[in-house]
Design a protein around this motif. Structure first.
Motif, short mmCIF file in Angstrom:
data_model
loop_
_atom_site.label_atom_id
_atom_site.label_comp_id
_atom_site.label_asym_id
_atom_site.label_seq_id
_atom_site.Cartn_x
_atom_site.Cartn_y
_atom_site.Cartn_z
N TYR A 1 0.85 -1.19 0.00
CA TYR A 1 0.00 0.00 0.00
C TYR A 1 0.89 1.24 0.00
CZ TYR A 1 -4.50 2.29 0.86
OH TYR A 1 -5.65 3.03 0.73
N GLY A 2 0.91 1.95 -1.14
CA GLY A 2 1.85 3.04 -1.33
C GLY A 2 3.17 2.48 -1.81
N CYS A 3 3.14 1.81 -2.98
CA CYS A 3 4.25 0.93 -3.36
C CYS A 3 5.51 1.67 -3.77
CB CYS A 3 3.81 -0.02 -4.47
SG CYS A 3 3.26 0.79 -5.99
N GLY A 4 5.43 2.94 -4.22
CA GLY A 4 6.64 3.66 -4.61
C GLY A 4 7.40 2.91 -5.69
N SER A 5 8.64 2.55 -5.41
CA SER A 5 9.47 1.82 -6.37
C SER A 5 9.07 0.35 -6.49
CB SER A 5 10.94 1.89 -5.94
OG SER A 5 11.14 1.16 -4.75
N GLY A 6 8.17 -0.10 -5.63
CA GLY A 6 7.78 -1.51 -5.61
C GLY A 6 8.70 -2.38 -4.78
N ILE A 7 9.64 -1.76 -4.07
CA ILE A 7 10.68 -2.52 -3.37
C ILE A 7 10.10 -3.53 -2.39
CG2 ILE A 7 10.97 -0.65 -1.69
CD1 ILE A 7 13.90 -1.45 -1.44
N LEU A 8 9.04 -3.17 -1.67
CA LEU A 8 8.53 -4.08 -0.64
C LEU A 8 7.76 -5.24 -1.28
CD1 LEU A 8 7.32 -1.47 2.01
CD2 LEU A 8 9.53 -2.64 1.84
N ASP B 1 -0.61 2.91 -5.54
CA ASP B 1 0.04 4.20 -5.31
C ASP B 1 -0.75 5.28 -6.02
OD1 ASP B 1 3.19 4.72 -4.23
OD2 ASP B 1 2.21 6.39 -5.27
N ILE B 2 -0.65 6.51 -5.52
CA ILE B 2 -1.34 7.63 -6.15
C ILE B 2 -0.51 8.28 -7.25
CG2 ILE B 2 -2.71 8.12 -4.09
CD1 ILE B 2 -0.79 10.43 -3.48
N ASP B 3 0.75 7.88 -7.39
CA ASP B 3 1.67 8.48 -8.35
C ASP B 3 1.88 7.54 -9.54
OD1 ASP B 3 3.67 9.70 -9.78
OD2 ASP B 3 5.05 9.92 -8.09
N PRO B 4 1.49 7.94 -10.76
CA PRO B 4 1.70 7.06 -11.92
C PRO B 4 3.17 6.67 -12.12
CG PRO B 4 0.22 8.87 -12.50
CD PRO B 4 0.77 9.17 -11.12
N GLN B 5 4.12 7.53 -11.71
CA GLN B 5 5.52 7.18 -11.85
C GLN B 5 5.89 5.98 -10.99
OE1 GLN B 5 8.18 10.98 -12.92
NE2 GLN B 5 7.19 11.19 -10.94
N ALA B 6 5.19 5.82 -9.85
CA ALA B 6 5.45 4.67 -9.00
C ALA B 6 5.09 3.37 -9.72
CB ALA B 6 4.66 4.79 -7.70
N LEU B 7 4.02 3.40 -10.48
CA LEU B 7 3.62 2.19 -11.20
C LEU B 7 4.65 1.85 -12.27
CD1 LEU B 7 -0.23 2.76 -11.63
CD2 LEU B 7 1.09 2.22 -9.58
N ASP B 8 5.13 2.88 -12.97
CA ASP B 8 6.18 2.64 -13.98
C ASP B 8 7.45 2.10 -13.34
OD1 ASP B 8 4.47 3.58 -15.93
OD2 ASP B 8 5.29 5.62 -15.90
N ALA B 9 7.83 2.67 -12.18
CA ALA B 9 9.05 2.23 -11.50
C ALA B 9 8.92 0.79 -11.03
CB ALA B 9 9.35 3.15 -10.33
N THR B 10 7.76 0.43 -10.51
CA THR B 10 7.55 -0.94 -10.04
C THR B 10 7.64 -1.92 -11.20
OG1 THR B 10 6.17 -0.18 -8.20
CG2 THR B 10 5.95 -2.48 -8.85
N ARG B 11 7.01 -1.59 -12.32
CA ARG B 11 7.09 -2.48 -13.48
C ARG B 11 8.53 -2.65 -13.95
NH1 ARG B 11 2.72 0.98 -15.28
NH2 ARG B 11 0.69 0.01 -14.88
N ALA B 12 9.28 -1.54 -14.00
CA ALA B 12 10.67 -1.61 -14.45
C ALA B 12 11.51 -2.45 -13.50
CB ALA B 12 11.25 -0.20 -14.57
N ASN B 13 11.31 -2.27 -12.19
CA ASN B 13 12.09 -3.05 -11.23
C ASN B 13 11.70 -4.52 -11.25
OD1 ASN B 13 13.74 -0.98 -10.17
ND2 ASN B 13 12.06 -0.22 -8.91
#
Length: 297
Positions: free
Chosen positions: A168-175, A191-203
């Protein structure tokens, strides 16, 4: 190339006007820094707090006359009735491979008995461990912050094969991604930030995690009804406001970890979750707290 670096000590209420003055003078980049090592923690909602003593810094073409630039800015401050909070300092900032310097300071991080967070440009210290390859990017979360570290060590101890996880609130997706590498079956990241979703997919892609094992989303209406593990590393205020919503996603007897909490905020967060969660002893690191427990049956 080298830069002419200028530093102006000021007060928070004058930063906007001074930024405009710097840009009008030809500044290429503006930075605000703390002058006295004064921490700024969770802000009051609707505000963007700065330190009581702030230094505004600017980068200019190195061929500019430093004395003339200083005089120009002093004249602008006088016209705006801004009193100097200290001397204006100029210096030549030599060219440097900043990316390489930064990379040299980012090291692998052990997070419990099984898990390491390792930047992609380094070989893992323990190739037999569970190594999450993660590079800092646009979204928050690299493992270096105490709140992230506290959550990672909890996941290292509590993730079991077959678990479903809500980050919940994944950010980079690290957790959430760490949980998948630790054996969880599936993860949803919100997450409320679309960049967080992109970062999680990339990671996820960098760690060879199949897209079928995770989802990322902006709307909590798309979440599953319940999860075995819920981890939320955000801020104390939102944690309290969202307590009922977050707990509604945790299955009976499921485990939850909350972080992004300062020590003086822990009791308030505990009270917000008390109707649903039985908490274990809190964990602390560098003034930050992790609260974890189980959803009551």
């Amino acid at each position: 190339m080298p830069w002419l670096h200028i530093k102006i000590p000021t007060l928070p209420e004058h930063t906007d006007a001074l930024e405009d003055a710097l840009l009008l003078a030809g500044c290429q980049a503006v930075t605000l820094v703390d002058s006295e090592d004064q921490p700024v923690f969770e802000p009051i909602r609707g505000t963007t707090p700065l330190w009581q003593h702030t230094t505004i810094q600017g980068l200019f073409d190195h061929e500019l006359d430093a004395n003339a630039l200083t005089q120009q800015l002093q004249d602008a401050m006088q016209a705006m009735k801004i009193d100097a909070q200290g001397p204006i300092i100029t210096e030549i900032l030599e060219d440097k491979d900043w990316e390489r310097s930064w990379m040299d300071n980012f090291k692998p991080i052990p997070c419990g008995d099984r898990l390491w967070i390792c930047p992609s440009w380094l070989e893992p210290p323990d190739p037999t461990a569970i190594n999450l390859r993660l590079d800092p990017g646009l979204a928050f979360g690299t493992g270096t912050h105490p709140t992230t570290f506290l959550c990672l060590t909890w996941l290292d101890q509590n993730t079991r094969p077959g678990d479903t996880v809500l980050d919940y609130g994944c950010g980079s997706g690290i957790l959430g991604l760490a949980a998948l590498l630790l054996g969880a079956d599936r993860m949803d990241g919100l997450d409320i930030d679309p960049q967080a979703l992109d970062a999680t997919r990339a990671n996820a892609d960098n760690n060879a995690i199949a897209p079928s094992r995770f989802r990322v989303m902006l709307d909590d209406q798309d979440l599953d009804p319940h999860y075995d593990l819920v981890v939320a590393n955000i801020l104390a205020g939102p944690l309290c406001d969202l307590a009922a919503s977050i707990c509604s996603r945790l299955r009976s007897n499921g485990k939850i970890a909350l972080s992004g909490i300062l020590e003086h905020q822990a009791d308030t967060v505990l009270a917000a979750y008390a109707p649903w969660v039985d908490f274990e002893p809190r964990a602390s690191h560098d003034g930050w707290v992790r609260l974890n427990g189980r959803r009551r049956q």
